[in-house]
Design an enzyme around this catalytic site. Structure first.
Site, PDB file in Angstrom:
ATOM      1  N   ASP A 163       0.808  -1.223   0.000  1.00  0.00           N
ATOM      2  CA  ASP A 163       0.000   0.000   0.000  1.00  0.00           C
ATOM      3  C   ASP A 163       0.840   1.272   0.000  1.00  0.00           C
ATOM      4  O   ASP A 163       0.314   2.347  -0.249  1.00  0.00           O
ATOM      5  CB  ASP A 163      -0.931   0.020   1.217  1.00  0.00           C
ATOM      6  CG  ASP A 163      -1.989  -1.072   1.167  1.00  0.00           C
ATOM      7  OD1 ASP A 163      -2.307  -1.512   0.046  1.00  0.00           O
ATOM      8  OD2 ASP A 163      -2.481  -1.481   2.229  1.00  0.00           O
ATOM      9  N   ARG A 461      19.291   9.684 -33.677  1.00  0.00           N
ATOM     10  CA  ARG A 461      20.497  10.061 -32.947  1.00  0.00           C
ATOM     11  C   ARG A 461      21.189  11.297 -33.528  1.00  0.00           C
ATOM     12  O   ARG A 461      22.176  11.775 -32.973  1.00  0.00           O
ATOM     13  CB  ARG A 461      21.485   8.896 -32.936  1.00  0.00           C
ATOM     14  CG  ARG A 461      20.978   7.649 -32.222  1.00  0.00           C
ATOM     15  CD  ARG A 461      22.003   6.542 -32.307  1.00  0.00           C
ATOM     16  NE  ARG A 461      21.557   5.307 -31.672  1.00  0.00           N
ATOM     17  CZ  ARG A 461      21.778   4.991 -30.401  1.00  0.00           C
ATOM     18  NH1 ARG A 461      22.429   5.838 -29.624  1.00  0.00           N
ATOM     19  NH2 ARG A 461      21.353   3.853 -29.904  1.00  0.00           N
ATOM     20  N   THR A 518      16.699   7.253 -21.470  1.00  0.00           N
ATOM     21  CA  THR A 518      17.594   6.310 -22.136  1.00  0.00           C
ATOM     22  C   THR A 518      17.746   5.071 -21.273  1.00  0.00           C
ATOM     23  O   THR A 518      17.806   5.174 -20.044  1.00  0.00           O
ATOM     24  CB  THR A 518      18.986   6.927 -22.389  1.00  0.00           C
ATOM     25  OG1 THR A 518      19.890   5.909 -22.801  1.00  0.00           O
ATOM     26  CG2 THR A 518      19.541   7.590 -21.139  1.00  0.00           C
ATOM     27  N   MET A 650      16.175  -6.283 -27.086  1.00  0.00           N
ATOM     28  CA  MET A 650      15.066  -6.640 -26.194  1.00  0.00           C
ATOM     29  C   MET A 650      14.940  -5.628 -25.060  1.00  0.00           C
ATOM     30  O   MET A 650      13.845  -5.360 -24.556  1.00  0.00           O
ATOM     31  CB  MET A 650      15.309  -8.021 -25.573  1.00  0.00           C
ATOM     32  CG  MET A 650      15.051  -9.199 -26.492  1.00  0.00           C
ATOM     33  SD  MET A 650      15.494 -10.735 -25.658  1.00  0.00           S
ATOM     34  CE  MET A 650      14.472 -10.640 -24.195  1.00  0.00           C
TER      35      MET A 650
END
Length: 768
Positions: A163, A461, A518, A650
């Site tokens: 909580d 970039r 990032t 990933m």
């Protein structure tokens, strides 16, 4: 009092009387190993996810400093019953438990402990074993049980509660994992709700604290939220129905309403999910469903944040006990911003109780304060500007995509519109900026963005250096009065180039601020970046699966490569969260001898027989992932085999974690407030900004959100390796090594004195 005297008599070794509280930890470790007192560890009645990480940290750090560590099974009930419920723990007792929810030492509510007779029995059981230090992991109920402790039993508490309802800490162990469970359900429900044009009422836990409801509403862009601390005003039924119908009129196909289980109105009468459903069906005729999440929120695998938090708190609890004297009051280890602090347990418990008392007496505005910008960004409804600023504010994403960027853009757009600005979206980074890919973006255009990964605006970039003239032209053409840049190190470099070009291009003399985003977490001026938490969870989940794959194949070592460029944040913190044996990073140079030490580590001779090594992608030019893999494979013949895994992109993909959604929303809202203040101060005085403090990076630094001028940050930056010269997380390197059973020097640099409990006001939000 009688027990205090008995306990003093049985105390095996007294600490030297001249021991100063600030003595070096290395000296204390030496004294501890010589005298070897006993410590015990007990847990909360309702264990949240992440508690096992705290148990592991306390046991291993305790053993590291030479103490005997005891498990007290079944909470205070086990302390009262004694016998087999109090068992000495060893290093392997806490192996392979990081990814397990709940607690391995069990928990139970205990009525007997509330009586004097019960506490006498519990203390007698501790005295029999010479236990002089007690570490309690729990919520306000469990920690309240230790308020009336005697002077010769040193007590340290860690707050474990989903909580997040304990005063004195910004986050409790288990809260972030509970948010993961909630957001997983909400994201799944939103797909079916859109298909059928339904309204969903979701009830989340929080009898007295609406943190879960509030943050989950921010993280999913809910239409309405009900909190115990902030009852809706009279006539809320009509107002809510109006907002829901307005959303449907703008072709929104679903409505999400989040209700804390303890939600009340101004008369302290409960507001239930069924009551809200009946209201929506009766007034609007919408197809409405109720989902009560219940104990799903307490279970599951702990998040990376909770594992790291619990490990840090566990080690800090051991250090606190190590530095304690018989006169030291009981303390609770807490998180303030990004810093571990110790607070008086009694004061924290009393303040927590005072908040509940204020709510019972309906003194909501006097004693209960909510984080700022919540109502503005949480409700996914139209918010007409209260004023017209006649200012155009542009938002741009720069660098590699990071999960949470879209939540930051949504927050900036809506806070900007609420402040009366015209918001402009710049597509495809500085390259798109130079080409004029700029469009006005409205309130409804960013609906549903919080849960989407990547960058909807597009990001590249490319730096602005070669296109400064074109960018200045576009700023003049679109009358851009301020610029918000969301991105990583490229965004920081771009901000420096824009700052340097101000003398040549007057159009660039406007307020500019960067919000760090990032996965590498390498932006100077901020301890955290949007996207890093999502990447950490990806690494942690992958490591869990990889370790599980070895459960049927003994004696196997895994080499895992993480992203981050030259910044070792992901490797180091991922190693801490996943329970790695080593993490090789650029910031801490290593050689063949370090690899040999890791290879010869005695772990394979135990019952564990599984190794996990993380390597940052740019940690060494020569000691590559392939080299380490081949070294381990060759040297481990006959003892273990080896596998490698490169996680790659990933780590940049997937839906943002609740932390990144919440962090992106709050920090971006704060950036827009700064922009609005700057523009307001310059109103009528000309809008030319040349000072250093008008072009900044906004980030978390220890306990605070700070705006740091890029001119100041230039001195703190290693431009060759694209990292800050000093990084806070390097202080946690010894912690990871100690928990992996390596000898390491754990230095305590802060004073670690007990601090007074600080009650934040409405204008002083927690940094996290």
């Amino acid at each position: 009092r009688e027990l205090a005297g008995m306990h003093q008599a049985r105390r095996p070794h007294e600490e030297p009387s001249g021991w100063a509280r600030g003595s070096p930890l290395s000296q204390r470790v030496q004294w501890q190993r010589q005298n070897c007192p006993a410590w015990s560890l007990t847990a909360v009645p309702v264990p949240p996810a992440g508690m096992n990480a705290a148990v592991r940290a306390v046991v291993r750090m305790g053993i590291y400093v030479g103490a005997k560590v005891y498990f007290i099974y079944e909470g205070y009930q086990g302390m009262v019953d004694g016998g087999k419920n109090i068992v000495e723990a060893n290093w392997e007792s806490v192996s392979s438990i990081l990814q397990v929810g709940g607690t391995i030492i069990g928990s139970a509510r205990c009525k007997a402990f509330r009586t004097r007779e019960g506490r006498l029995k519990a203390a007698h059981n501790l005295v029999q074993r010479g236990i002089t230090n007690l570490c309690v992991i729990g919520g306000d109920g469990s920690l309240t049980g230790q308020v009336e402790q005697h002077a010769h039993l040193n007590v340290v508490g860690m707050v474990g509660s989903i909580d997040n309802d304990f005063c004195g800490t910004d986050m409790t162990i288990g809260t972030d994992s509970a948010l993961h469970r909630i957001i997983e359900v909400v994201d799944a429900i939103m797909t079916t709700a859109q298909s059928h044009q339904r309204t969903f009422v979701l009830e989340v836990m929080g009898r007295h604290c609406g943190y879960l409801a509030l943050v989950s509403a921010l993280a999913c862009g809910a239409d309405w939220v009900f909190l115990p601390e902030s009852p809706p005003e009279e006539g809320w039924q009509e107002n809510m129905c109006i907002k829901l119908s307005e959303n449907r009129a703008r072709k929104k196909r679903l409505n999400i309403i989040i209700v804390a289980e303890g939600a009340i109105d101004t008369q302290n009468k409960p507001i239930t999910s069924e009551q809200i459903k009946e209201l929506v069906v009766k007034q609007l005729g919408y197809d409405t469903r109720v989902t009560i999440l219940g104990h799903v929120q307490r279970g599951g695998t702990p998040s990376a944040f909770d594992r790291i938090l619990a490990s840090r708190m566990g080690v800090e609890a051991v250090v606190a006990l190590l530095q304690a004297t018989p006169e030291t009051p009981a303390c609770v280890v807490s998180l303030s911003g990004n810093q571990a602090v110790r607070l008086p347990l009694v004061e924290c418990v009393h303040m927590t109780q005072e908040v509940q008392k204020a709510m019972d007496e309906r003194r909501f505005k006097d004693d209960v304060h909510l984080p700022c910008a919540c109502g503005m960004c949480g409700a996914d409804t139209a918010c007409p500007p209260t004023l017209q600023s006649n200012c155009n504010v542009a938002v741009i994403n720069v660098g590699a995509p990071a999960a949470g960027m879209n939540a930051a853009v949504r927050s900036a757009v809506r806070v900007g519109i609420a402040d009366g600005h015209k918001m402009l979206a710049i597509y495809d980074g500085f390259e798109g900026f130079a080409k004029g890919q700029i469009k006005e973006i409205g309130w409804g255009d960013v609906g549903g963005w919080t849960g989407q990964g990547g960058s909807i605006l597009g990001t590249k970039r490319t730096l602005p250096g070669k296109s400064l003239e074109d960018i200045a032209t576009q700023m003049r053409k679109h009358s851009i009065n301020a610029l918000l840049i969301i991105g990583g190190f490229e965004a920081y470099l771009g901000l420096l180039e824009l700052s340097a070009a101000r003398e040549k291009y007057e159009e660039l003399c406007v307020p500019m601020v960067q919000v760090p985003a990032t996965v590498s977490n390498n932006v100077p001026g901020s301890d955290f970046s949007i996207g890093a938490d999502t990447a950490l969870n990806t690494i942690t989940d992958t490591c869990d699966r990889i370790k599980q794959s070895a459960s049927g194949t003994k004696r196997r070592v895994f080499i895992i490569e993480t992203m981050g460029g030259y910044c070792g944040y992901l490797a180091n913190m991922g190693g801490l969260a996943a329970g790695a044996d080593a993490a090789y990073i650029f910031e801490e140079p290593f050689d063949i001898r370090d690899l040999q030490v890791c290879r010869r580590h005695g772990k394979m001779k135990t019952t564990i027989q599984r190794g996990l090594v993380l390597r940052n992608e740019s940690c060494s030019e020569n000691y590559t992932t392939d080299f380490i893999y081949q070294l381990y494979s060759e040297e481990g013949k006959g003892v273990f085999d080896c596998r490698k895994n490169v996680l790659g992109h990933m780590q940049q993909g997937g839906a943002p974690s609740p932390f990144d959604r919440n962090f992106g929303t709050k920090i971006s809202a704060r950036a827009m407030q700064w922009i609005s203040t700057k523009l307001k101060e310059a109103s009528g005085k000309g809008r030319r900004f040349m000072s250093d403090d008008s072009i900044c990076v906004l980030g978390i630094s220890k306990r605070n959100l700070l705006f740091r001028p890029v001119a100041q940050l230039r001195k703190e930056t290693d431009f060759e390796h694209r990292i800050p010269k000093e990084q806070w997380w390097l202080k946690l390197r010894p912690l990871m090594k100690i928990l992996a059973k390596y000898e390491a020097s754990y230095e305590v640099s802060d004073s670690h004195q007990l601090e007074p409990v600080h009650h934040r006001g409405h204008e002083e939000p927690a940094a996290i």
